[in-house]
Design a protein around this motif. Structure first.
Motif, PDB file in Angstrom:
ATOM      1  N   THR A   1      -1.317 -26.630 -20.362  1.00  0.00           N
ATOM      2  CA  THR A   1      -0.738 -28.047 -20.385  1.00  0.00           C
ATOM      3  C   THR A   1      -1.318 -28.773 -21.510  1.00  0.00           C
ATOM      4  N   ASP A   2      -0.518 -29.659 -22.250  1.00  0.00           N
ATOM      5  CA  ASP A   2      -1.048 -30.713 -23.277  1.00  0.00           C
ATOM      6  C   ASP A   2      -0.272 -32.133 -22.645  1.00  0.00           C
ATOM      7  N   PHE A   3       0.118 -32.227 -21.331  1.00  0.00           N
ATOM      8  CA  PHE A   3       0.621 -33.198 -20.740  1.00  0.00           C
ATOM      9  C   PHE A   3       1.755 -34.002 -21.432  1.00  0.00           C
ATOM     10  N   SER A   4       2.644 -33.037 -22.102  1.00  0.00           N
ATOM     11  CA  SER A   4       3.848 -33.385 -22.562  1.00  0.00           C
ATOM     12  C   SER A   4       4.828 -33.120 -21.513  1.00  0.00           C
ATOM     13  N   ALA A   5       6.017 -33.622 -21.467  1.00  0.00           N
ATOM     14  CA  ALA A   5       7.169 -33.296 -20.661  1.00  0.00           C
ATOM     15  C   ALA A   5       7.219 -31.745 -20.367  1.00  0.00           C
ATOM     16  N   CYS A   6       7.491 -31.338 -21.789  1.00  0.00           N
ATOM     17  CA  CYS A   6       7.540 -29.611 -21.887  1.00  0.00           C
ATOM     18  C   CYS A   6       6.593 -28.891 -20.913  1.00  0.00           C
ATOM     19  N   ALA A   7       5.349 -29.337 -21.128  1.00  0.00           N
ATOM     20  CA  ALA A   7       4.437 -28.396 -20.478  1.00  0.00           C
ATOM     21  C   ALA A   7       4.388 -28.905 -19.018  1.00  0.00           C
ATOM     22  N   SER A   8       4.695 -30.156 -18.694  1.00  0.00           N
ATOM     23  CA  SER A   8       4.826 -30.568 -17.182  1.00  0.00           C
ATOM     24  C   SER A   8       5.778 -30.087 -16.528  1.00  0.00           C
TER      25      SER A   8
ATOM     26  N   ILE B   1       2.272 -19.454 -17.304  1.00  0.00           N
ATOM     27  CA  ILE B   1       3.492 -19.924 -17.324  1.00  0.00           C
ATOM     28  C   ILE B   1       3.467 -20.992 -18.381  1.00  0.00           C
ATOM     29  N   MET B   2       4.356 -21.020 -19.071  1.00  0.00           N
ATOM     30  CA  MET B   2       4.236 -21.971 -20.055  1.00  0.00           C
ATOM     31  C   MET B   2       5.641 -22.745 -20.508  1.00  0.00           C
ATOM     32  N   GLY B   3       5.561 -24.045 -20.791  1.00  0.00           N
ATOM     33  CA  GLY B   3       7.054 -24.666 -21.147  1.00  0.00           C
ATOM     34  C   GLY B   3       7.606 -24.389 -22.558  1.00  0.00           C
ATOM     35  N   THR B   4       8.833 -24.661 -22.798  1.00  0.00           N
ATOM     36  CA  THR B   4       9.386 -24.667 -24.333  1.00  0.00           C
ATOM     37  C   THR B   4      10.417 -25.778 -24.147  1.00  0.00           C
ATOM     38  N   MET B   5      10.855 -25.923 -25.330  1.00  0.00           N
ATOM     39  CA  MET B   5      11.840 -26.946 -25.540  1.00  0.00           C
ATOM     40  C   MET B   5      13.233 -26.456 -25.099  1.00  0.00           C
ATOM     41  N   GLY B   6      13.513 -25.220 -25.549  1.00  0.00           N
ATOM     42  CA  GLY B   6      14.722 -24.710 -24.690  1.00  0.00           C
ATOM     43  C   GLY B   6      15.868 -24.665 -25.644  1.00  0.00           C
ATOM     44  N   ALA B   7      17.029 -24.332 -25.055  1.00  0.00           N
ATOM     45  CA  ALA B   7      18.122 -24.358 -25.811  1.00  0.00           C
ATOM     46  C   ALA B   7      18.505 -25.605 -26.600  1.00  0.00           C
ATOM     47  N   GLY B   8      19.221 -25.613 -27.810  1.00  0.00           N
ATOM     48  CA  GLY B   8      19.577 -27.066 -28.404  1.00  0.00           C
ATOM     49  C   GLY B   8      18.603 -28.036 -28.869  1.00  0.00           C
ATOM     50  N   GLU B   9      17.267 -27.469 -28.719  1.00  0.00           N
ATOM     51  CA  GLU B   9      15.995 -28.272 -29.175  1.00  0.00           C
ATOM     52  C   GLU B   9      15.489 -27.548 -30.514  1.00  0.00           C
ATOM     53  N   SER B  10      14.859 -28.371 -31.378  1.00  0.00           N
ATOM     54  CA  SER B  10      14.243 -27.781 -32.570  1.00  0.00           C
ATOM     55  C   SER B  10      13.069 -26.768 -32.217  1.00  0.00           C
ATOM     56  N   ARG B  11      13.281 -25.447 -32.780  1.00  0.00           N
ATOM     57  CA  ARG B  11      12.522 -24.217 -32.667  1.00  0.00           C
ATOM     58  C   ARG B  11      10.951 -24.720 -33.403  1.00  0.00           C
ATOM     59  N   ASN B  12      11.029 -25.859 -34.146  1.00  0.00           N
ATOM     60  CA  ASN B  12       9.587 -26.402 -34.702  1.00  0.00           C
ATOM     61  C   ASN B  12       8.905 -27.184 -34.019  1.00  0.00           C
ATOM     62  N   ARG B  13       9.373 -27.756 -32.792  1.00  0.00           N
ATOM     63  CA  ARG B  13       8.711 -28.477 -31.765  1.00  0.00           C
ATOM     64  C   ARG B  13       7.462 -28.026 -31.436  1.00  0.00           C
ATOM     65  N   PHE B  14       6.252 -28.576 -31.391  1.00  0.00           N
ATOM     66  CA  PHE B  14       4.942 -28.443 -31.183  1.00  0.00           C
ATOM     67  C   PHE B  14       4.718 -27.156 -30.260  1.00  0.00           C
ATOM     68  N   TRP B  15       4.986 -27.542 -29.185  1.00  0.00           N
ATOM     69  CA  TRP B  15       4.662 -26.907 -27.768  1.00  0.00           C
ATOM     70  C   TRP B  15       5.427 -25.767 -27.780  1.00  0.00           C
TER      71      TRP B  15
ATOM     72  N   MET C   1       0.350 -18.220  -4.752  1.00  0.00           N
ATOM     73  CA  MET C   1      -0.386 -18.311  -6.102  1.00  0.00           C
ATOM     74  C   MET C   1      -1.654 -19.244  -5.929  1.00  0.00           C
ATOM     75  N   GLU C   2      -2.435 -18.750  -6.872  1.00  0.00           N
ATOM     76  CA  GLU C   2      -3.720 -19.629  -7.161  1.00  0.00           C
ATOM     77  C   GLU C   2      -3.574 -20.180  -8.567  1.00  0.00           C
ATOM     78  N   ILE C   3      -3.124 -21.413  -8.619  1.00  0.00           N
ATOM     79  CA  ILE C   3      -2.829 -22.171  -9.925  1.00  0.00           C
ATOM     80  C   ILE C   3      -3.995 -22.816 -10.690  1.00  0.00           C
ATOM     81  N   THR C   4      -4.006 -22.458 -11.919  1.00  0.00           N
ATOM     82  CA  THR C   4      -5.123 -22.997 -12.622  1.00  0.00           C
ATOM     83  C   THR C   4      -4.566 -23.592 -13.794  1.00  0.00           C
ATOM     84  N   LEU C   5      -4.840 -24.921 -13.956  1.00  0.00           N
ATOM     85  CA  LEU C   5      -4.318 -25.786 -15.154  1.00  0.00           C
ATOM     86  C   LEU C   5      -5.383 -25.587 -16.202  1.00  0.00           C
ATOM     87  N   LEU C   6      -4.671 -25.197 -17.700  1.00  0.00           N
ATOM     88  CA  LEU C   6      -5.675 -25.236 -18.754  1.00  0.00           C
ATOM     89  C   LEU C   6      -5.320 -26.165 -19.679  1.00  0.00           C
ATOM     90  N   HIS C   7      -6.206 -26.950 -20.240  1.00  0.00           N
ATOM     91  CA  HIS C   7      -6.139 -27.580 -21.470  1.00  0.00           C
ATOM     92  C   HIS C   7      -7.072 -27.072 -22.677  1.00  0.00           C
TER      93      HIS C   7
END
Length: 287
Positions: free
Chosen positions: A8-15, A108-122, A30-36
Motif C-alpha cells: 500500500t501507498d495509502f492511495s484510494a487504489c491501494a486502499s 493483493i494489489m490495486g490498479t486503476m482499472g478499466a477506463g483509467e490511464s495506464r500510466n497512473r503510478f500505482w 488469511m494472515e494479512i500483512t500490509l507492506l509499504h
C-alpha cells in the motif's frame, strides 16, 4: 491459513485492495500483512552533506505511524488482526524481499482499472509485478466493490491439466461456493484448442475429464475466439456476470502466445473485476 501480502501507498487504489483482502478474509482464513515500500529521497551529494537524512527519517516515522493507525482501525472495525512491514526499497525489491523472508502465499494489489490511464503510478507498479513473482498476484480495480464471488472464469489457450494451477482455482471456488467456467481462447474462428496440442482431445472430453477430477465443482467449459483478447474477455465477462478472472503467466512460446506476462499486464489495465494471475509451474520457469 494463507499468508497474504498487501502493498500500500495509502492511495484510494491501494486502499481498495486492502479492503478486498479484509472482506475476503471473512470467508477464507488469511494472515494479512500490509507492506509499504519506502524509497529514500536525495542524491549522492545531498546524502553526503546530510541534507536529506533528517527529512527521510521524518518521512519514515510518518509512514510507520500511518501503518500503525491503519492496523488499529482495521482491528476495531472488522475485528481482524493485521501485521505491518516497512521496507526501505523500491516497490519491486520490497515485495521480493518480503516474500523471500515471510513465504507469502498471495499478493493483493490495486490498479486503476478499466477506463483509467495506464500510466497512473500505482497501476504501472502493479502491472510490473505480474510475471516477476513466483506466487499469485490478485489485481483489484479501484472502483470494484467487494462482493462474494459467484462465478469465476479461468482463461487459458490449451487443455490445462496442471494440478498446481487447477487445484487452487477449484479450492477457492469451493470456499466461496462459486461456479467455475474454463474458457479456452483462440485467435481465429477456425482455430480449436485441440489443434494446438493434441488432436485426440476435444472440448467435451476436456470438460468430462475436469468434472471427473473435480466432481464437487459446479463446472462448465466454453471456447472463445477473437483477434483482441482483452475485448473478447471484457465482452464475455459482461455478458456472463463473471466476478473473478483468472489467468496464468505462461512463458511466451508458440503454444502460449497470448498468456505470457505482458498479456496479463495488459488485462490488469483493462479489467473491471478482480484478476488473479497465477505463475506458470516451476518447470516452465526454468525453460
Amino acid at each position: 491459513m494463507k499468508k497474504v501480502l498487501v502493498p500500500t501507498d495509502f492511495s484510494a487504489c491501494a486502499s481498495n485492495a486492502v479492503d478486498f483482502a479484509i472482506q475476503s478474509s471473512k470467508t477464507i482464513p488469511m494472515e494479512i500483512t500490509l507492506l509499504h515500500a519506502f524509497e529514500l529521497k536525495g542524491s549522492v551529494y545531498t546524502d553526503y552533506m546530510g541534507v536529506n537524512k533528517e527529512f527521510n527519517q521524518l518521512q519514515l516515522d510518518e509512514v510507520r505511524m500511518k501503518l500503525h493507525d491503519l492496523k488499529i482501525s482495521i482491528g476495531k472495525e472488522h475485528g481482524i488482526p493485521v501485521k505491518t512491514m516497512v521496507i526501505v526499497e523500491n516497490l519491486g525489491k520490497a515485495i521480493r524481499q518480503a516474500t523471500e523472508e515471510e513465504k507469502f502465499d498471495l499478493i493483493i494489489m490495486g490498479t486503476m482499472g478499466a477506463g483509467e490511464s495506464r500510466n497512473r503510478f500505482w497501476s504501472t507498479k502493479t502491472g510490473a509485478e505480474i510475471g516477476k513473482t513466483e506466487i499469485p498476484v490478485f489485481v483489484i480495480p479501484r472502483e470494484y466493490k467487494w462482493k462474494k464471488p459467484a462465478h469465476i472464469l479461468f482463461a487459458t489457450n490449451h487443455f490445462e491439466e496442471e494440478p498446481t494451477i487447477l487445484d487452487p482455482i477449484f479450492s477457492m471456488a469451493a470456499l466461496f461456493g462459486a461456479r467455475v467456467q474454463v474458457a479456452i481462447f483462440t485467435d481465429e474462428d477456425d482455430d480449436s484448442p485441440h489443434v494446438f496440442l493434441d488432436h485426440t482431445r476435444t472440448m467435451p472430453n476436456y470438460e468430462t475429464a475436469l468434472k471427473k477430477k473435480y466432481s464437487e465443482a459446479d463446472l462448465t467449459t466454453v471456447q472463445l475466439y477473437g483477434i483482441d483478447f482483452s475485448e473478447t474477455m471484457e465482452r464475455h465477462i459482461d455478458e456472463n456476470d463473471i466476478d473473478i478472472l483468472i489467468m496464468v503467466t505462461y512463458h511466451k512460446t508458440f503454444w502460449n502466445r497470448f498468456f505470457h506476462p505482458s498479456m496479463s499486464r495488459q488485462m490488469s489495465y483493462h479489467t473491471k473485476i478482480p484478476l488473479l494471475v497465477l505463475p506458470s509451474p516451476q518447470d516452465e520457469w526454468r525453460q
